[in-house]
Design an enzyme around this catalytic site. Structure first.
Site, PDB file in Angstrom:
ATOM      1  N   ASP A 286       0.850  -1.201   0.000  1.00 23.07           N
ATOM      2  CA  ASP A 286       0.000   0.000   0.000  1.00 23.07           C
ATOM      3  C   ASP A 286       0.884   1.250   0.000  1.00 23.07           C
ATOM      4  O   ASP A 286       1.706   1.421   0.896  1.00 23.07           O
ATOM      5  CB  ASP A 286      -0.900  -0.021   1.243  1.00 23.07           C
ATOM      6  CG  ASP A 286      -2.015   1.001   1.174  1.00 23.07           C
ATOM      7  OD1 ASP A 286      -2.023   1.821   0.238  1.00 23.07           O
ATOM      8  OD2 ASP A 286      -2.879   0.975   2.072  1.00 23.07           O
TER       9      ASP A 286
ATOM     10  N   HIS B  50     -10.049  -1.261  -7.207  1.00 23.64           N
ATOM     11  CA  HIS B  50      -9.678  -0.079  -6.415  1.00 23.64           C
ATOM     12  C   HIS B  50      -8.804   0.880  -7.224  1.00 23.64           C
ATOM     13  O   HIS B  50      -9.003   2.096  -7.197  1.00 23.64           O
ATOM     14  CB  HIS B  50      -8.945  -0.553  -5.157  1.00 23.64           C
ATOM     15  CG  HIS B  50      -8.600   0.541  -4.198  1.00 23.64           C
ATOM     16  ND1 HIS B  50      -9.548   1.360  -3.635  1.00 23.64           N
ATOM     17  CD2 HIS B  50      -7.401   0.965  -3.699  1.00 23.64           C
ATOM     18  CE1 HIS B  50      -8.953   2.232  -2.831  1.00 23.64           C
ATOM     19  NE2 HIS B  50      -7.650   2.013  -2.850  1.00 23.64           N
TER      20      HIS B  50
HETATM   21  C1  HEM Z   1      -3.923   2.583  -4.244  1.00 23.63           C
HETATM   22  C2  HEM Z   1      -5.291  -0.031  -0.404  1.00 23.63           C
HETATM   23  C3  HEM Z   1      -8.609   3.333   0.695  1.00 23.63           C
HETATM   24  C4  HEM Z   1      -6.915   6.109  -2.871  1.00 23.63           C
HETATM   25  C5  HEM Z   1      -4.032   1.570  -3.325  1.00 23.63           C
HETATM   26  C6  HEM Z   1      -3.291   0.323  -3.365  1.00 23.63           C
HETATM   27  C7  HEM Z   1      -3.682  -0.395  -2.298  1.00 23.63           C
HETATM   28  C8  HEM Z   1      -4.669   0.368  -1.574  1.00 23.63           C
HETATM   29  C9  HEM Z   1      -3.182  -1.784  -1.883  1.00 23.63           C
HETATM   30  C10 HEM Z   1      -2.289  -0.093  -4.470  1.00 23.63           C
HETATM   31  C11 HEM Z   1      -0.893   0.321  -4.219  1.00 23.63           C
HETATM   32  C12 HEM Z   1      -0.679   1.805  -4.174  1.00 23.63           C
HETATM   33  O1  HEM Z   1      -0.520   2.454  -5.197  1.00 23.63           O
HETATM   34  O2  HEM Z   1      -0.693   2.325  -3.068  1.00 23.63           O
HETATM   35  C13 HEM Z   1      -6.304   0.658   0.221  1.00 23.63           C
HETATM   36  C14 HEM Z   1      -7.040   0.164   1.360  1.00 23.63           C
HETATM   37  C15 HEM Z   1      -7.964   1.112   1.665  1.00 23.63           C
HETATM   38  C16 HEM Z   1      -7.827   2.197   0.713  1.00 23.63           C
HETATM   39  C17 HEM Z   1      -6.785  -1.163   2.060  1.00 23.63           C
HETATM   40  C18 HEM Z   1      -8.999   1.103   2.749  1.00 23.63           C
HETATM   41  C19 HEM Z   1      -9.879   0.144   2.844  1.00 23.63           C
HETATM   42  C20 HEM Z   1      -8.445   4.363  -0.189  1.00 23.63           C
HETATM   43  C21 HEM Z   1      -9.219   5.567  -0.187  1.00 23.63           C
HETATM   44  C22 HEM Z   1      -8.740   6.359  -1.193  1.00 23.63           C
HETATM   45  C23 HEM Z   1      -7.667   5.628  -1.827  1.00 23.63           C
HETATM   46  C24 HEM Z   1     -10.365   5.874   0.791  1.00 23.63           C
HETATM   47  C25 HEM Z   1      -9.159   7.726  -1.659  1.00 23.63           C
HETATM   48  C26 HEM Z   1     -10.173   8.392  -1.190  1.00 23.63           C
HETATM   49  C27 HEM Z   1      -5.950   5.379  -3.543  1.00 23.63           C
HETATM   50  C28 HEM Z   1      -5.179   5.905  -4.662  1.00 23.63           C
HETATM   51  C29 HEM Z   1      -4.334   4.879  -5.077  1.00 23.63           C
HETATM   52  C30 HEM Z   1      -4.591   3.761  -4.179  1.00 23.63           C
HETATM   53  C31 HEM Z   1      -5.253   7.315  -5.252  1.00 23.63           C
HETATM   54  C32 HEM Z   1      -3.311   4.928  -6.214  1.00 23.63           C
HETATM   55  C33 HEM Z   1      -3.976   4.684  -7.543  1.00 23.63           C
HETATM   56  C34 HEM Z   1      -2.946   4.675  -8.652  1.00 23.63           C
HETATM   57  O3  HEM Z   1      -2.457   5.755  -9.006  1.00 23.63           O
HETATM   58  O4  HEM Z   1      -2.628   3.591  -9.129  1.00 23.63           O
HETATM   59  N1  HEM Z   1      -4.857   1.564  -2.237  1.00 23.63           N
HETATM   60  N2  HEM Z   1      -6.805   1.880  -0.137  1.00 23.63           N
HETATM   61  N3  HEM Z   1      -7.519   4.419  -1.197  1.00 23.63           N
HETATM   62  N4  HEM Z   1      -5.559   4.096  -3.281  1.00 23.63           N
HETATM   63 FE1  HEM Z   1      -6.223   2.977  -1.744  1.00 23.63          FE
END
Ligand code: HEM
Length: 342
Positions: free
Chosen positions: A153, A225
């Site tokens: 993450d 996601h």
């Molecule tokens: C990407 C987990 C909540 C925004 C990711 C990734 C994971 C992850 C594993 C892929 C690796 C990375 O690029 O970081 C989670 C989990 C969440 C959560 C477990 C809660 C249950 C959120 C929320 C937002 C968010 C609430 C925004 C409001 C993003 C964004 C990316 C991302 C912007 C990168 C997308 C990209 O450019 O590829 N998240 N996330 N995430 N997440 Fe989350």
């Protein structure tokens, strides 16, 4: 910037690197205790130095955020243009949460939890009896910087100069070089998640679990996601946010969580992501991660510069009419970013 100042105001440590430990503390300020809160915020940098200097290599930082309602009570006077209450996002299946009473957020980070704990203790020594603690979470770095769902993450966070570009306000004097921050505490349904095969989990997230490599456009479902969280402006430029999510939990209590925290120069960016996640894009095509993750808190704060916190301007004698009552999304004073987000 004040006339005569040579340096632009210093941001709080918003862009500090991901650490091994973090504490997230959210409080409401009792009526009549505004000055106590303001005094503590002014002394925060000094308290942080008092604890952090003893092991500078541990990188102790503390970022404080102030909510829309609290801004008028604590500081009065002009308001950051995009400071408002976080809207609730309601889709066919999932609805986000607003912790409406949240006045202040403290985001403490260090390589050592004991330093975060010590600084939080000093903060609470000053605030005890003046605030109600709404939420307090100790987060930890899991191996490979994975969340408790097992995926790395933070990979696509901005780096280098891109961090400041993503998180520092730059068109709202005198609030430039501040930030906005959104937090949400999620709990995961681990039995349901673990019932999926690794390949099915990868379709939920949009990346490979072991290697962390992004799925190709052909493989990546539109309700993954990743697919729903890549936001672009009118010119097709990606709009980044800075995420410092931390796992937390108590396995003995079946508690497995992700504390989401996102810093941004404009809350409109994170709100678009939340709309995509909860309502769906197009509506109904919601983020599959929500079938396994439930938000229990949610709030938006403005993060003033360190200079503002330490030496805030005097409040005007007659407070101006509050913009806090402006319904979210209809504020007149929103920057051009909101209009150009897809
Ligand atoms: C990407 C987990 C909540 C925004 C990711 C990734 C994971 C992850 C594993 C892929 C690796 C990375 O690029 O970081 C989670 C989990 C969440 C959560 C477990 C809660 C249950 C959120 C929320 C937002 C968010 C609430 C925004 C409001 C993003 C964004 C990316 C991302 C912007 C990168 C997308 C990209 O450019 O590829 N998240 N996330 N995430 N997440 Fe989350």
């Amino acid at each position: 910037m004040q006339a005569g100042d040579l340096e632009p105001p210093e941001p709080q440590a918003v862009s500090a690197p991901l650490t091994r430990a973090a504490i997230f503390l959210m409080v409401s300020v009792d009526a009549g205790a505004e000055q106590t809160a303001k005094d503590l915020l002014a002394d925060l940098a000094g308290l942080q130095r008092a604890v952090g200097f003893r092991d500078a290599s541990a990188g102790l930082t503390c970022v404080a955020g102030i909510s829309s309602a609290a801004w008028d009570r604590i500081y009065g006077g002009p308001r950051p243009a995009e400071l408002h209450e976080l809207p609730v996002f309601s889709g066919e299946k999932h609805t986000s949460v607003l912790t409406a009473e949240a006045d202040l957020l403290f985001h403490l980070r260090a390589e050592r939890l004991d330093l975060c704990f010590e600084l939080e203790s000093l903060i609470m020594d000053r605030l005890r009896g003046s605030v109600k603690v709404l939420d307090e979470v100790q987060g930890f770095r899991y191996f490979d910087a994975r969340d408790v769902l097992g995926f790395v993450d933070g990979t696509e966070n901005p780096t280098g100069g891109g961090v400041r570009q993503a998180v520092l306000v730059d068109d709202d004097e005198p609030f430039d070089r501040g930030s906005y921050v959104v937090v949400q505490k999620y709990l995961h349904d681990m039995p349901a998640w673990n019932a999926l095969s690794t390949e099915q989990q990868e379709l939920v997230i949009g990346r490979r679990k072991l290697s962390d490599v992004e799925l190709s456009d052909d493989e990546k479902p539109s309700d993954s996601h990743i697919a729903l969280n890549v936001i672009t402006d009118d010119e097709g430029n990606e709009l980044d946010i800075l995420r410092d999510n931390m796992p937390f939990g108590r396995p003995g209590h079946d508690e497995f969580g992700t504390y989401f925290i996102g810093y941004t120069k404009s809350p409109a960016v994170i709100e678009k992501m939340l709309e995509n996640m909860f309502v769906g894009s197009p509506p109904g095509n919601y983020d599959r991660i929500l079938d396994f993750s439930t938000p229990h808190t949610g709030a938006l704060f403005y993060v003033p510069t360190a200079d503002f916190l330490e030496d805030p301007p005097d409040a005007p004698p007659e407070p101006e009419p509050s913009a806090a009552a402006t319904p979210a999304g209809t504020s007149l004073n929103i920057g051009s970013l909101r209009r150009s987000i897809r």
